[in-house]
Design a protein around this motif. Structure first.
Motif, PDB file in Angstrom:
ATOM      1  N   SER A 183       0.844  -1.506  -0.167  1.00 53.64           N
ATOM      2  CA  SER A 183      -0.111   0.254   0.101  1.00 53.64           C
ATOM      3  C   SER A 183       0.686   0.980  -0.145  1.00 53.64           C
ATOM      4  CB  SER A 183      -0.982   0.523   1.118  1.00 53.64           C
ATOM      5  OG  SER A 183      -0.310   0.581   2.388  1.00 53.64           O
ATOM      6  N   VAL A 184       1.004   2.245  -0.504  1.00 57.51           N
ATOM      7  CA  VAL A 184       0.369   3.464  -0.216  1.00 57.51           C
ATOM      8  C   VAL A 184       0.321   4.427   1.033  1.00 57.51           C
ATOM      9  CG1 VAL A 184       0.751   3.782  -2.967  1.00 57.51           C
ATOM     10  CG2 VAL A 184      -1.358   5.068  -1.097  1.00 57.51           C
ATOM     11  N   GLY A 185       0.057   3.673   1.646  1.00 57.87           N
ATOM     12  CA  GLY A 185      -0.010   3.781   2.985  1.00 57.87           C
ATOM     13  C   GLY A 185       0.213   3.556   4.091  1.00 57.87           C
ATOM     14  N   ASN A 212       5.255   3.170  -3.238  1.00 58.43           N
ATOM     15  CA  ASN A 212       6.007   4.593  -3.626  1.00 58.43           C
ATOM     16  C   ASN A 212       7.356   4.875  -3.264  1.00 58.43           C
ATOM     17  OD1 ASN A 212       4.128   5.149  -1.255  1.00 58.43           O
ATOM     18  ND2 ASN A 212       4.110   7.790  -2.409  1.00 58.43           N
ATOM     19  N   ARG A 213       7.419   5.532  -2.053  1.00 55.75           N
ATOM     20  CA  ARG A 213       8.796   5.734  -1.611  1.00 55.75           C
ATOM     21  C   ARG A 213       9.803   4.666  -1.515  1.00 55.75           C
ATOM     22  NH1 ARG A 213       6.768   9.129   3.922  1.00 55.75           N
ATOM     23  NH2 ARG A 213       4.821   9.717   2.818  1.00 55.75           N
ATOM     24  N   LEU A 214       9.562   3.456  -1.441  1.00 58.22           N
ATOM     25  CA  LEU A 214      10.525   2.330  -1.426  1.00 58.22           C
ATOM     26  C   LEU A 214      10.841   2.427  -3.150  1.00 58.22           C
ATOM     27  CD1 LEU A 214       9.078   0.356   0.936  1.00 58.22           C
ATOM     28  CD2 LEU A 214      10.947   2.137   1.242  1.00 58.22           C
ATOM     29  N   LEU A 215      10.300   2.701  -3.842  1.00 53.04           N
ATOM     30  CA  LEU A 215      10.873   2.092  -4.764  1.00 53.04           C
ATOM     31  C   LEU A 215      11.643   3.565  -5.841  1.00 53.04           C
ATOM     32  CD1 LEU A 215       7.430   0.328  -6.114  1.00 53.04           C
ATOM     33  CD2 LEU A 215       9.576  -1.205  -5.938  1.00 53.04           C
ATOM     34  N   ASP A 216      12.552   2.670  -6.903  1.00 61.08           N
ATOM     35  CA  ASP A 216      13.687   3.846  -7.535  1.00 61.08           C
ATOM     36  C   ASP A 216      12.959   4.711  -9.191  1.00 61.08           C
ATOM     37  OD1 ASP A 216      14.017   1.771  -9.474  1.00 61.08           O
ATOM     38  OD2 ASP A 216      16.010   1.180  -8.391  1.00 61.08           O
ATOM     39  N   ASP A 252      15.102  -0.134  -0.968  1.00 57.90           N
ATOM     40  CA  ASP A 252      15.727   0.132   0.159  1.00 57.90           C
ATOM     41  C   ASP A 252      16.303  -0.776   0.682  1.00 57.90           C
ATOM     42  OD1 ASP A 252      14.962   1.172   2.489  1.00 57.90           O
ATOM     43  OD2 ASP A 252      13.255  -0.921   2.629  1.00 57.90           O
ATOM     44  N   PRO A 253      17.295  -0.888   1.447  1.00 55.15           N
ATOM     45  CA  PRO A 253      17.727  -2.220   2.066  1.00 55.15           C
ATOM     46  C   PRO A 253      16.771  -2.973   3.189  1.00 55.15           C
ATOM     47  CG  PRO A 253      19.012  -0.749   1.502  1.00 55.15           C
ATOM     48  CD  PRO A 253      17.714  -0.034   2.125  1.00 55.15           C
TER      49      PRO A 253
END
Length: 167
Positions: free
Chosen positions: A104-106, A139-143, A150-151
């Motif tokens: 999720s993006v949440g 969405n913040r963990l994907l380049d 994200d390690p």
């Protein structure tokens, strides 16, 4: 032992499919070839010849499933439920094992949807692995290329998969 990864949405270019591809790649690194079933473009509302072909290739021969499931309105997508409802449940699901990952993006990583799905999978006589991974703010963990970099997330995914392989 055949693994099938199910990207549990029919949305094109979804983060769910990107995470499912990560699981496929990590299994490949372990020497395990896993099929990846995307529900994009698949009519799961009827038991069509196409659905029977999907069942024959992806569902019936699999002994272990990895479900990557996005959050849709506090649950999981209807297209995934329709896949289960319109398949031959005894051949496709009974007695098999499942690993669940929510996307999720949440901030909750679809925890509620994973619990809903767990109940359905238990009804289908599946054994659900206890370590359900909620991936929040995906969405913040994907380049920029849509790759999971994200390690910390990669570490917990690897651990979850290692344990599921032994399960």
């Amino acid at each position: 032992m055949l693994y099938t990864i199910i990207s549990g949405t029919n949305r094109k270019d979804s983060n769910t499919l990107k995470i499912a591809e990560v699981y496929q790649e990590l299994l490949k690194e372990q020497g395990i070839e896993a099929l990846l079933l995307s529900l994009v473009g698949l009519n799961t509302l009827e038991r069509t010849a196409e659905l029977k072909d999907v069942e024959k290739k992806y569902l019936v021969p699999a002994s272990k499933f990895v479900f990557v499931v996005p959050e849709y309105n506090g649950s999981y997508p209807g297209v995934l439920k329709a896949l289960m409802d319109n398949s031959d449940i005894e051949k496709a699901w009974w007695g098999k094992k499942a690993l669940l990952t929510g996307v999720s993006v949440g901030r909750a990583g679809n925890l509620r949807g994973l619990e809903h799905l767990t109940g359905v999978l238990h009804y289908l006589k599946m054994t659900v692995y206890h370590d359900k991974l909620p991936i929040s703010v995906v969405n913040r963990l994907l380049d920029e290329q849509g790759k999971l970099t994200d390690p910390a997330t990669l570490k917990v995914v690897r651990k979850q998969l290692d344990d599921f392989i032994a399960f």
